[in-house]
Scaffold this motif. Structure first.
Motif, PDB file in Angstrom:
ATOM      1  N   GLY A  42       0.642  -1.194   0.033  1.00 43.65           N
ATOM      2  CA  GLY A  42       0.185  -0.059   0.029  1.00 43.65           C
ATOM      3  C   GLY A  42       0.771   1.225  -0.106  1.00 43.65           C
ATOM      4  N   ASP A  43       0.244   2.359   0.328  1.00 39.24           N
ATOM      5  CA  ASP A  43       1.046   3.619   0.481  1.00 39.24           C
ATOM      6  C   ASP A  43       0.994   3.903   1.929  1.00 39.24           C
ATOM      7  N   PHE A  44       2.148   4.813   2.231  1.00 40.48           N
ATOM      8  CA  PHE A  44       2.322   5.457   3.380  1.00 40.48           C
ATOM      9  C   PHE A  44       2.735   6.795   3.436  1.00 40.48           C
ATOM     10  N   THR A  45       2.331   7.349   4.571  1.00 45.06           N
ATOM     11  CA  THR A  45       2.961   8.927   4.908  1.00 45.06           C
ATOM     12  C   THR A  45       3.781   8.902   6.026  1.00 45.06           C
ATOM     13  N   GLN A  46       4.901   9.579   6.173  1.00 47.78           N
ATOM     14  CA  GLN A  46       5.648   9.265   7.392  1.00 47.78           C
ATOM     15  C   GLN A  46       5.873  10.683   7.717  1.00 47.78           C
ATOM     16  N   SER A  59       7.079  12.575   4.681  1.00 46.20           N
ATOM     17  CA  SER A  59       7.542  11.961   3.379  1.00 46.20           C
ATOM     18  C   SER A  59       6.141  10.855   2.914  1.00 46.20           C
ATOM     19  N   SER A  60       6.565  10.447   1.764  1.00 49.20           N
ATOM     20  CA  SER A  60       5.585   9.636   1.431  1.00 49.20           C
ATOM     21  C   SER A  60       5.998   8.643   0.480  1.00 49.20           C
ATOM     22  N   GLY A  61       5.184   7.496   0.115  1.00 53.10           N
ATOM     23  CA  GLY A  61       5.817   6.537  -0.661  1.00 53.10           C
ATOM     24  C   GLY A  61       4.983   5.221  -0.337  1.00 53.10           C
ATOM     25  N   PRO A  77       9.865  13.528  -0.191  1.00 50.04           N
ATOM     26  CA  PRO A  77      10.174  14.668  -1.209  1.00 50.04           C
ATOM     27  C   PRO A  77      11.520  14.065  -2.162  1.00 50.04           C
ATOM     28  N   MET A  78      12.100  12.887  -1.647  1.00 46.22           N
ATOM     29  CA  MET A  78      13.159  12.271  -2.557  1.00 46.22           C
ATOM     30  C   MET A  78      12.869  10.680  -2.569  1.00 46.22           C
ATOM     31  N   LYS A  79      13.473  10.170  -3.486  1.00 44.57           N
ATOM     32  CA  LYS A  79      13.514   8.499  -3.641  1.00 44.57           C
ATOM     33  C   LYS A  79      14.622   7.938  -2.779  1.00 44.57           C
ATOM     34  N   THR A  80      13.896   7.169  -1.655  1.00 46.20           N
ATOM     35  CA  THR A  80      14.873   6.510  -1.253  1.00 46.20           C
ATOM     36  C   THR A  80      14.273   5.100  -0.836  1.00 46.20           C
ATOM     37  N   SER A  81      14.885   4.189  -0.272  1.00 41.68           N
ATOM     38  CA  SER A  81      14.280   3.181   0.219  1.00 41.68           C
ATOM     39  C   SER A  81      15.081   2.342   1.350  1.00 41.68           C
ATOM     40  N   THR A  82      14.241   1.652   2.168  1.00 45.07           N
ATOM     41  CA  THR A  82      14.905   0.833   3.171  1.00 45.07           C
ATOM     42  C   THR A  82      14.360  -0.610   3.018  1.00 45.07           C
ATOM     43  N   ALA A  83      15.079  -1.685   3.158  1.00 47.98           N
ATOM     44  CA  ALA A  83      14.715  -3.065   2.943  1.00 47.98           C
ATOM     45  C   ALA A  83      14.947  -3.649   4.043  1.00 47.98           C
ATOM     46  N   THR A  93      20.090   5.570  -0.840  1.00 53.88           N
ATOM     47  CA  THR A  93      19.926   6.668  -0.825  1.00 53.88           C
ATOM     48  C   THR A  93      19.359   7.337  -2.315  1.00 53.88           C
ATOM     49  N   ALA A  94      18.938   8.658  -2.216  1.00 49.95           N
ATOM     50  CA  ALA A  94      18.468   9.251  -3.498  1.00 49.95           C
ATOM     51  C   ALA A  94      19.689   9.194  -4.644  1.00 49.95           C
TER      52      ALA A  94
END
Length: 208
Positions: A42-46, A59-61, A77-83, A93-94
């Motif tokens: 789904g989607d999240f807002t942080q 942030s959101s994603g 506001p920028m593309k990052t990820s945490t797995a 990081t972005a």
């Protein structure tokens, strides 16, 4: 008097045992429901709150929860990820730079990773191994995890998982990771859907 004290202790022990049993039953009921699907997405807002900030950082994603993997993909506001896996966490990081944190090298990261993946594998015994668990079970439910280890609790106060029921099914609504009463990060979840498998693109985030 001694007989009275023994009786009082015995009664108190029974009451505490009944409370623990009820908490365990509530936890198992919620975990069984939210792990009934192989993959939740789904989607999240942080929102990140800190005593050092005048206003929260937002942030959101998108997110993916599976039985042994969790993926947070921040898009704004920028593309990052945490797995997240039980054994390691990969942060990207972005700029595309990836860093791997082994659970064995960071007790706090390891505990958070273990807690998160245990929730989606339905492993209540693993959760209770590292956390004191409090469950509030009504139409809206919460699971509060407080680290048992004093070293960890000095940097991580609580993890709070919030949700509600749709009929008899438990639905996830939020995660809150609290470093202290004033420093915490809240994830609000929406547009939840279920899948059977991870795509190749999703799996790539977990490759070290």
């Amino acid at each position: 008097m001694k007989s009275f004290i023994k009786h009082a202790i015995f009664t108190l022990t029974l009451m505490m045992s009944a409370t623990v049993f009820a908490q365990n039953a509530q936890l198992d009921k919620i975990l069984t429901s939210i792990t009934s699907h192989k993959i939740t997405a789904g989607d999240f807002t942080q929102e990140k709150y800190s005593s050092a900030l005048k206003k929260p950082l937002k942030s959101s994603g998108t997110f993916i929860f599976s039985q042994d993997k969790i993926l947070w993909r921040t898009l704004k506001p920028m593309k990052t990820s945490t797995a997240v896996t039980p054994d390691y966490i990969i942060q990207t990081t972005a700029s595309g730079k990836r860093s791997v944190i082994e659970s064995s090298s960071s007790e706090i990261f390891g505990t958070v990773a273990s807690a998160m993946t245990s929730i989606f594998s339905g492993d209540s015994s693993e959760i209770e191994k590292y956390f004191d668990v409090t469950v509030s079970d009504g139409h809206e439910w919460t699971i509060t995890l407080a680290p048992k280890d004093m070293t960890i609790s000095s940097a991580l106060k609580q993890i709070i998982i919030g949700g509600s029921y749709e009929g008899t099914a438990a639905k996830l609504n939020s995660f809150t990771i609290m470093q202290s009463d004033t420093d915490y990060t809240k994830y609000s979840l929406k547009n939840i859907k279920f899948k059977e498998t991870l795509s190749n693109e999703d799996e790539a985030y977990f490759i070290k």
